[in-house]
Scaffold this active site. Structure first.
Site, PDB file in Angstrom:
ATOM      1  N   THR A 109       3.330 -30.365   5.402  1.00  0.00           N
ATOM      2  CA  THR A 109       3.535 -29.244   3.704  1.00  0.00           C
ATOM      3  C   THR A 109       4.255 -27.783   3.445  1.00  0.00           C
ATOM      4  O   THR A 109       4.111 -26.744   4.380  1.00  0.00           O
ATOM      5  CB  THR A 109       2.442 -29.705   3.172  1.00  0.00           C
ATOM      6  OG1 THR A 109       1.622 -31.177   2.930  1.00  0.00           O
ATOM      7  CG2 THR A 109       2.371 -28.914   1.453  1.00  0.00           C
ATOM      8  N   HIS A 115      -0.325 -41.403   6.216  1.00  0.00           N
ATOM      9  CA  HIS A 115      -1.507 -40.413   7.231  1.00  0.00           C
ATOM     10  C   HIS A 115      -3.120 -41.034   6.436  1.00  0.00           C
ATOM     11  O   HIS A 115      -3.092 -41.173   5.257  1.00  0.00           O
ATOM     12  CB  HIS A 115      -1.285 -39.771   5.765  1.00  0.00           C
ATOM     13  CG  HIS A 115      -1.487 -37.844   5.531  1.00  0.00           C
ATOM     14  ND1 HIS A 115      -2.858 -37.977   6.651  1.00  0.00           N
ATOM     15  CD2 HIS A 115      -1.411 -37.361   5.438  1.00  0.00           C
ATOM     16  CE1 HIS A 115      -2.753 -36.675   6.564  1.00  0.00           C
ATOM     17  NE2 HIS A 115      -2.021 -35.998   5.479  1.00  0.00           N
ATOM     18  N   ASN A 174      -7.210 -35.938   7.721  1.00  0.00           N
ATOM     19  CA  ASN A 174      -7.243 -34.850   7.088  1.00  0.00           C
ATOM     20  C   ASN A 174      -8.571 -34.776   5.974  1.00  0.00           C
ATOM     21  O   ASN A 174      -7.709 -34.197   4.873  1.00  0.00           O
ATOM     22  CB  ASN A 174      -5.951 -33.474   6.627  1.00  0.00           C
ATOM     23  CG  ASN A 174      -5.441 -33.779   8.537  1.00  0.00           C
ATOM     24  OD1 ASN A 174      -6.317 -34.072   9.364  1.00  0.00           O
ATOM     25  ND2 ASN A 174      -3.982 -32.850   8.019  1.00  0.00           N
ATOM     26  N   ASN A 212     -11.296 -36.534  15.608  1.00  0.00           N
ATOM     27  CA  ASN A 212     -13.274 -35.470  16.311  1.00  0.00           C
ATOM     28  C   ASN A 212     -12.665 -34.315  14.637  1.00  0.00           C
ATOM     29  O   ASN A 212     -13.170 -32.625  15.711  1.00  0.00           O
ATOM     30  CB  ASN A 212     -12.926 -34.626  17.546  1.00  0.00           C
ATOM     31  CG  ASN A 212     -11.193 -33.843  17.814  1.00  0.00           C
ATOM     32  OD1 ASN A 212     -11.071 -34.092  17.238  1.00  0.00           O
ATOM     33  ND2 ASN A 212     -11.803 -34.198  19.243  1.00  0.00           N
TER      34      ASN A 212
HETATM   35  C1  LIG Z   1       1.321 -25.337   7.149  1.00  0.00           C
HETATM   36  C2  LIG Z   1       1.033 -26.490   6.933  1.00  0.00           C
HETATM   37  C3  LIG Z   1       1.546 -28.134   6.124  1.00  0.00           C
HETATM   38  C4  LIG Z   1       0.457 -28.973   7.026  1.00  0.00           C
HETATM   39  N1  LIG Z   1       0.942 -29.913   6.488  1.00  0.00           N
HETATM   40  C5  LIG Z   1       0.250 -30.712   7.020  1.00  0.00           C
HETATM   41  C6  LIG Z   1       1.081 -32.485   6.317  1.00  0.00           C
HETATM   42  O1  LIG Z   1       1.724 -32.367   5.254  1.00  0.00           O
HETATM   43  N2  LIG Z   1      -0.171 -33.873   6.569  1.00  0.00           N
HETATM   44  C7  LIG Z   1      -0.430 -33.162   7.668  1.00  0.00           C
HETATM   45  O2  LIG Z   1      -1.065 -34.720   8.352  1.00  0.00           O
HETATM   46  N3  LIG Z   1      -0.553 -32.714   8.551  1.00  0.00           N
HETATM   47  C8  LIG Z   1      -0.142 -31.165   8.282  1.00  0.00           C
HETATM   48  N4  LIG Z   1      -0.369 -29.993   8.856  1.00  0.00           N
HETATM   49  C9  LIG Z   1      -1.342 -30.137   9.540  1.00  0.00           C
HETATM   50  C10 LIG Z   1      -0.220 -30.089  10.574  1.00  0.00           C
HETATM   51  O3  LIG Z   1       0.400 -31.164  10.492  1.00  0.00           O
HETATM   52  C11 LIG Z   1      -0.551 -29.923  11.838  1.00  0.00           C
HETATM   53  O4  LIG Z   1      -2.300 -30.423  12.413  1.00  0.00           O
HETATM   54  C12 LIG Z   1      -1.900 -28.414  12.858  1.00  0.00           C
HETATM   55  O5  LIG Z   1      -0.603 -27.471  11.986  1.00  0.00           O
HETATM   56  C13 LIG Z   1      -2.240 -27.595  14.182  1.00  0.00           C
HETATM   57  O6  LIG Z   1      -1.413 -27.800  14.970  1.00  0.00           O
HETATM   58  P1  LIG Z   1      -0.033 -27.025  15.419  1.00  0.00           P
HETATM   59  O7  LIG Z   1      -1.272 -25.394  15.933  1.00  0.00           O
HETATM   60  O8  LIG Z   1       0.514 -27.793  16.794  1.00  0.00           O
HETATM   61  O9  LIG Z   1       0.466 -26.176  13.828  1.00  0.00           O
HETATM   62  C14 LIG Z   1      -0.766 -28.902   8.471  1.00  0.00           C
HETATM   63  C15 LIG Z   1      -0.338 -27.569   9.150  1.00  0.00           C
HETATM   64  C16 LIG Z   1      -0.203 -26.933   8.276  1.00  0.00           C
HETATM   65  C17 LIG Z   1       0.218 -25.157   9.063  1.00  0.00           C
END
Ligand SMILES: Cc1cc2nc3c(=O)[nH]c(=O)nc-3n(C[C@H](O)[C@H](O)[C@H](O)COP(=O)(O)O)c2cc1C
Length: 362
Positions: free
Chosen positions: A25, A172, A175, A228
């Site tokens: 997002t 989705h 979360n 988890n």
């Molecule tokens: C800025 C931001 C926006 C995110 N938006 C979404 C989203 O729109 N949908 C979703 O399923 N997860 C969302 N997440 C979770 C990420 O997809 C991901 O699971 C999380 O950042 C951990 O992975 P990473 O360490 O590779 O960033 C978001 C995370 C961040 C940091």
């Protein structure tokens, strides 16, 4: 043993490598949830990902409670997304839309009424609104008519995704949003056929996947879970049998791929995970599994090497490194992201991260 640079098929979508861009997002749409040229530039810059999953995208006004997040219910939104899919495809990429109903996490200032959820509960913490953070309000339990309408909204948004030029969609289911609010017994207290037993708690997800698959073909549909982790107050008392049942159901429905946000260690925001469920799901589900490890992509990579998964999904590093695939291939250094521009702002911190060989913007 699969290498991250081996191609793989997620149903109808052929990925040239196994490094996915996780849904992120970014809050760059307008208040009518319409995507724009700036977003097209951002996604096109990241087109070398094996697959881009877009930021979460509202299926309806009722289901969208995030400032400046995009939607997929109106014709104007479809036109906006065409800019994005055209640009991503011209840059050689593949892109699916993440379909989102936030359930109890929609503040009435944005959704326009009391939010709906599986049960009459109130989310913890605060909602983001255009006027800053506000307390969540109590949701009402969805009636059977609500459920039928929302399932229809998912199918409508999926059809719109195809009209907009997407290669497919990801539901989705992670979360703590609506699908998760039905799946897990920490948020679902219903006593009808949508609550109680695991089989009943799977019913809403099943109806959504059947409707979306019926609308665009199941070979273009994936789903994401965070099995988890406690998320936004949603958790389950016994995740393993729940997600084993999910895996069996996805197998029956022939859903071709799933993405799991499944860390092994506490997340960067301090949430302590329960044991991994993906090794158990792997035995029951023959579709492709992408792992988002939360902060440590090298652990997800190890799980691909060990054949516990088929692909890795990376979030924040794709924000800061549009050419992440090339950087991983070359073992090149990675840019750091600026978290103050993750969720809001314009071009800064969005389309100005340097490519390999370029100097960082001043
Ligand atoms: C800025 C931001 C926006 C995110 N938006 C979404 C989203 O729109 N949908 C979703 O399923 N997860 C969302 N997440 C979770 C990420 O997809 C991901 O699971 C999380 O950042 C951990 O992975 P990473 O360490 O590779 O960033 C978001 C995370 C961040 C940091």
């Amino acid at each position: 043993m699969a290498c991250l640079f081996d191609p793989v098929n997620f149903g109808a979508i052929a990925l040239p490598n196994r490094i996915m861009m996780a849904p992120l997002t970014r809050g760059r749409s307008d208040r009518e949830a319409v995507p724009n040229e700036l977003m097209a530039r951002y996604y096109a810059q990241r087109a070398s990902a094996g697959l881009i999953v877009t930021e979460a995208t509202g299926i309806s006004r009722e289901g969208l409670g995030w400032p400046n997040a995009p939607g997929l219910w109106s014709d104007a939104q479809v036109e906006g997304w065409k800019l994005v899919t055209d640009a991503a495809h011209r840059a050689g990429g593949r892109i699916v839309a993440q379909l989102w109903h936030m359930g109890r996490l929609v503040h009435p200032d944005l959704g326009g009424g009391q939010p709906v959820s599986s049960s009459a509960t109130t989310a913890p913490d605060y909602a983001r609104t255009y006027e800053g953070k506000k307390s969540y309000v109590q949701a009402r339990a969805a009636t059977h008519d609500d459920i039928a309408r929302i399932v229809g909204d998912y199918a409508h948004a999926a059809r719109n995704a195809i009209r907009a030029g997407f290669d497919g969609v990801q539901v989705h289911g992670a979360n703590g949003y609506l699908v998760d609010q039905f799946l897990r017994d920490g948020a679902n207290f219903r006593t009808d056929e949508y609550g109680g037993s695991i089989a009943n708690r799977l019913r809403f997800m099943t109806e959504v996947l059947e409707a979306v698959g019926g609308a665009i073909g199941i070979d273009r549909v994936g789903i994401r879970f965070s099995p988890n982790l406690e998320s936004q107050g949603v958790e389950d008392s016994n995740p393993l049998p729940l997600f084993e049942a999910v895996a069996r159901r996805l197998e029956e429905l022939k859903v071709p791929w799933i993405e799991l946000r499944e860390p092994r260690l506490p997340t960067s925001s301090g949430v302590v995970p329960t044991p991994l469920v993906s090794p158990h799901m792997r035995r029951l589900y023959s579709g492709k599994i992408a792992i988002n490890n939360d902060s440590d992509w090298t652990d997800a990579h190890r799980r691909v090497i060990d054949d516990e998964a088929d692909a890795i999904s990376v979030g924040r590093l794709f924000i800061a490194n549009p050419d992440l695939v090339e950087r991983i291939a070359r073992g090149a250094p990675l840019n750091d992201g600026d978290s103050s521009t993750y969720y809001r702002g314009g071009a800064k911190g969005y389309v100005d991260y340097p490519l390999l060989g370029e100097a960082a913007a001043a």
